[in-house]
Design a protein around this motif. Structure first.
Motif, short mmCIF file in Angstrom:
data_model
loop_
_atom_site.label_atom_id
_atom_site.label_comp_id
_atom_site.label_asym_id
_atom_site.label_seq_id
_atom_site.Cartn_x
_atom_site.Cartn_y
_atom_site.Cartn_z
N GLY A 166 47.23 29.51 51.04
CA GLY A 166 45.88 28.95 51.02
C GLY A 166 45.37 28.66 52.42
N LEU A 167 46.23 28.06 53.25
CA LEU A 167 45.85 27.79 54.64
C LEU A 167 45.59 29.08 55.39
CD1 LEU A 167 48.37 24.95 55.64
CD2 LEU A 167 45.94 24.72 55.13
N ALA A 168 46.42 30.11 55.15
CA ALA A 168 46.28 31.38 55.87
C ALA A 168 44.96 32.07 55.54
CB ALA A 168 47.45 32.30 55.55
N ILE A 169 44.47 31.89 54.32
CA ILE A 169 43.19 32.49 53.93
C ILE A 169 42.02 31.62 54.36
CG2 ILE A 169 41.75 33.13 51.94
CD1 ILE A 169 44.33 33.96 50.51
N VAL A 170 42.15 30.32 54.16
CA VAL A 170 41.03 29.40 54.41
C VAL A 170 40.80 29.17 55.89
CG1 VAL A 170 40.32 26.97 54.16
CG2 VAL A 170 41.23 28.24 52.19
N TYR A 171 41.87 28.99 56.66
CA TYR A 171 41.73 28.58 58.05
C TYR A 171 40.88 29.55 58.89
CZ TYR A 171 43.10 26.26 62.40
OH TYR A 171 43.07 25.58 63.59
N LEU A 227 33.03 29.35 51.40
CA LEU A 227 33.67 29.12 50.10
C LEU A 227 33.46 30.30 49.16
CD1 LEU A 227 32.84 25.33 49.50
CD2 LEU A 227 35.03 26.33 50.16
N VAL A 228 32.28 30.89 49.22
CA VAL A 228 32.01 32.09 48.42
C VAL A 228 32.93 33.24 48.87
CG1 VAL A 228 30.29 33.84 47.82
CG2 VAL A 228 29.62 31.44 47.96
N ILE A 229 33.09 33.39 50.19
CA ILE A 229 33.96 34.45 50.72
C ILE A 229 35.41 34.21 50.31
CG2 ILE A 229 34.88 35.44 52.86
CD1 ILE A 229 32.13 34.90 54.12
N ILE A 230 35.86 32.97 50.38
CA ILE A 230 37.24 32.64 49.98
C ILE A 230 37.47 33.00 48.51
CG2 ILE A 230 38.83 30.72 49.56
CD1 ILE A 230 37.55 29.41 52.10
N PHE A 231 36.51 32.66 47.65
CA PHE A 231 36.65 33.01 46.23
C PHE A 231 36.67 34.52 46.06
CE2 PHE A 231 34.62 34.00 42.11
CZ PHE A 231 35.58 33.47 41.27
N ALA A 232 35.82 35.22 46.80
CA ALA A 232 35.77 36.69 46.70
C ALA A 232 37.11 37.30 47.12
CB ALA A 232 34.64 37.23 47.57
N THR A 292 40.08 35.99 46.80
CA THR A 292 41.06 35.80 45.71
C THR A 292 40.82 36.79 44.57
OG1 THR A 292 39.73 34.11 44.57
CG2 THR A 292 41.27 33.36 46.26
N ARG A 293 39.56 37.15 44.34
CA ARG A 293 39.25 38.10 43.27
C ARG A 293 39.63 39.53 43.69
NH1 ARG A 293 40.14 36.41 39.21
NH2 ARG A 293 41.36 35.11 40.57
N ILE A 294 39.33 39.86 44.95
CA ILE A 294 39.66 41.21 45.44
C ILE A 294 41.16 41.45 45.41
CG2 ILE A 294 39.63 42.69 47.49
CD1 ILE A 294 36.92 41.38 48.20
N LEU A 295 41.94 40.41 45.80
CA LEU A 295 43.39 40.53 45.83
C LEU A 295 44.03 40.25 44.47
CD1 LEU A 295 44.12 38.77 49.25
CD2 LEU A 295 43.98 41.22 48.76
N ARG A 296 43.20 39.92 43.48
CA ARG A 296 43.66 39.73 42.10
C ARG A 296 44.76 38.68 41.97
NH1 ARG A 296 43.83 46.02 39.82
NH2 ARG A 296 41.62 46.47 40.21
N TYR A 297 44.54 37.56 42.63
CA TYR A 297 45.49 36.46 42.50
C TYR A 297 45.40 35.86 41.11
CZ TYR A 297 46.25 36.47 47.57
OH TYR A 297 46.58 36.82 48.85
N ARG A 298 46.52 35.40 40.58
CA ARG A 298 46.52 34.75 39.27
C ARG A 298 45.76 33.43 39.35
NH1 ARG A 298 51.36 34.14 41.69
NH2 ARG A 298 52.30 32.03 41.72
N GLU A 299 45.44 32.86 38.21
CA GLU A 299 44.56 31.69 38.16
C GLU A 299 45.15 30.50 38.93
OE1 GLU A 299 43.48 30.64 34.22
OE2 GLU A 299 42.45 32.53 33.81
N LEU A 340 47.23 30.44 41.53
CA LEU A 340 47.14 30.64 42.98
C LEU A 340 45.69 30.57 43.44
CD1 LEU A 340 48.49 31.23 45.64
CD2 LEU A 340 48.51 33.67 45.06
N THR A 341 44.78 31.13 42.63
CA THR A 341 43.35 31.05 42.97
C THR A 341 42.89 29.60 43.06
OG1 THR A 341 42.88 33.19 41.92
CG2 THR A 341 41.02 31.68 42.22
N ALA A 342 43.34 28.78 42.11
CA ALA A 342 42.96 27.36 42.11
C ALA A 342 43.47 26.67 43.36
CB ALA A 342 43.50 26.67 40.86
N VAL A 343 44.70 26.98 43.80
CA VAL A 343 45.26 26.38 45.00
C VAL A 343 44.44 26.77 46.22
CG1 VAL A 343 47.23 26.40 46.58
CG2 VAL A 343 47.61 26.19 44.11
N VAL A 344 44.14 28.06 46.36
CA VAL A 344 43.39 28.54 47.53
C VAL A 344 42.00 27.92 47.57
CG1 VAL A 344 42.38 30.58 48.62
CG2 VAL A 344 44.68 30.71 47.63
N LEU A 345 41.33 27.86 46.42
CA LEU A 345 39.98 27.29 46.38
C LEU A 345 40.00 25.79 46.68
CD1 LEU A 345 38.38 29.06 43.29
CD2 LEU A 345 37.93 29.49 45.71
N MET A 346 41.01 25.08 46.19
CA MET A 346 41.09 23.65 46.47
C MET A 346 41.36 23.39 47.95
SD MET A 346 40.59 20.76 45.09
CE MET A 346 40.64 21.14 43.34
#
Length: 416
Positions: A34-39, A78-83, A85-92, A94-100
């Motif tokens: 999550g940090l690696a994607i968000v930061y 935040l929109v890009i971060i969600f996108a 997770t969808r492009i990489l097809r993370y499970r729900e 992991l997606t929740a962790v990254v978004l939080m």
């Protein structure tokens, strides 16, 4: 500010340590991903507006304009971060962790722009108080929520709640900014409210976007290994790597403090043409960087397993063999950072963009070739290669610039 930053940095380490104690390494790996994607995303969205606000004089641009742009770019991030997770097809899960994690850092980003206004008006004590409150409440929120629920998502939600509390309870208050005696949850003063003027926002974006790209490249350098570990080795190995890799951050605090303290002297020496003083001070800083790395290697070689067991858990100590390698990377990175201070002091701004691109390309190529065959050790070797590339290129640019400066000074003396 020194105390505030120290408490904040300590809280970052405490967060990681608590996670290793309370949840499995796989969940620590999810947090690290999550940090690696968000930061990098949040750093690009920040556009270094705090630095721009405190260094560029534009009377027609008010604080509300900076705040308005920060709110827009943070929402877009935040929109890009969600996108992603969808492009990489993370499970729900992991997606929740990254978004939080994204929401937690988005709140921090909004606090940062209020810090810019406080800094502009020399209210540094208020920034320090906010940093300490945010750090301590975040650790408390994480510990309580994770312990009670056993869920990483709820743990990060505890961090988010703590940051929201500090933002609305202190950072945006009129009293904090010296504008009134009330501590309202929403500011009434126009000076603290966002403004949206597209013409002004475009001007600000044009000034700050190059700085945002520089910070993005720097953030990617620390995030790229996590991407390769997640997809080649899995979340468990990523969690173990995140814990062990945090050792480099301990020395990094000393490097940043020393570099900032020496920066003014470096800039003054270079600007006045006193290259001997510039070289002498920079050489001492490089020696400190090398010493920090060597000391870390020695300590981790003889006491690494015990340290990892005490700080984290026995399963992390099983990879104590990686710790000396990590500290070797740290030593080279410390020296490269000191040269980075030297390059900035000598006004080599564009060169640092090229350096970061070169370092990232070498890191990506090395990870691609080494991670699959050598696992976590391959990641660390790739990081070492990239750090050496950055160190060598920085030294070449700085030496060439100093020679040019010396020749120009000599020509001027001869002409006189």
């Amino acid at each position: 500010m020194l105390v505030g930053n120290a408490v904040y940095a300590g809280a970052q380490f405490a967060t990681l340590m608590l996670l290793t104690k309370l949840v499995q390494p796989e969940m620590v790996g999810q947090y690290a991903l999550g940090l690696a994607i968000v930061y990098p995303t949040i750093n690009l969205a920040n556009l270094q507006l705090r630095a721009v606000m405190n260094s560029v004089t534009r009377p027609q641009i008010r604080f509300g304009d900076y705040l308005g742009l920060r709110l827009l770019t943070t929402s877009l991030s935040l929109v890009i971060i969600f996108a992603i997770t969808r492009i990489l097809r993370y499970r729900e899960e992991l997606t929740a962790v990254v978004l939080m994690v994204g929401v937690a850092y988005a709140i921090e980003s909004i606090s940062d722009i209020y810090y810019a206004r406080l800094q502009l008006h020399d209210r540094m004590a208020e920034i320090a108080k906010s940093l300490m409150a945010r750090a301590l409440l975040s650790v408390l929120g994480l510990a309580v929520a994770t312990y009670v629920s056993g869920s990483l998502v709820w743990g990060i939600a505890g961090i988010t709640l703590a940051r929201i509390t500090v933002l609305f309870g202190y950072d945006i208050c009129e009293r904090t900014h010296g504008l009134g005696a009330q501590s309202n949850w929403f500011p009434r003063s126009e000076a603290l409210k966002p403004r949206l003027d597209l013409t002004v926002e475009r001007e600000l974006l044009g000034v700050s976007l190059p700085l945002g790209i520089v910070v993005l490249l720097s953030a990617l350098n620390s995030s790229v290994p996590s991407y390769f570990i997640k997809h080649a080795l899995g979340e468990r190995d990523l969690g173990i790597f995140a814990a062990i890799g945090f050792a480099v951050s301990v020395g990094n605090m000393a490097v940043v403090s020393l570099g900032q303290s020496a920066f003014t002297r470096l800039a003054r020496s270079y600007a006045s043409g006193n290259l001997a003083a510039f070289s002498s001070l920079l050489s001492k800083l490089l020696a400190v960087g090398a010493m920090l790395g060597a000391s870390g290697m020695i300590v981790s070689k003889f006491a690494g397993r015990e340290i990892l067991t005490i700080l984290f858990r026995p399963e992390y100590a099983e990879r104590a063999d990686l710790l000396p390698w990590i500290m070797a990377v740290g030593g080279v990175v410390y020296m490269a950072q000191f040269l980075g201070f030297g390059l900035t002091a000598a006004n080599f701004y564009n060169s640092q963009v090229v350096l970061n691109i070169l370092a990232n390309l070498s890191l990506i190529a090395s990870c691609y070739w080494l991670v699959g065959g050598q696992g976590l050790l391959g990641v660390i070797i790739a990081m070492l290669i990239a750090a050496i590339v950055q160190l060598a290129a920085s030294a070449i640019i700085l030496v060439a610039g100093m020679r040019t400066r010396a020749q120009g000074g000599a020509a001027g003396v001869e002409a006189a």
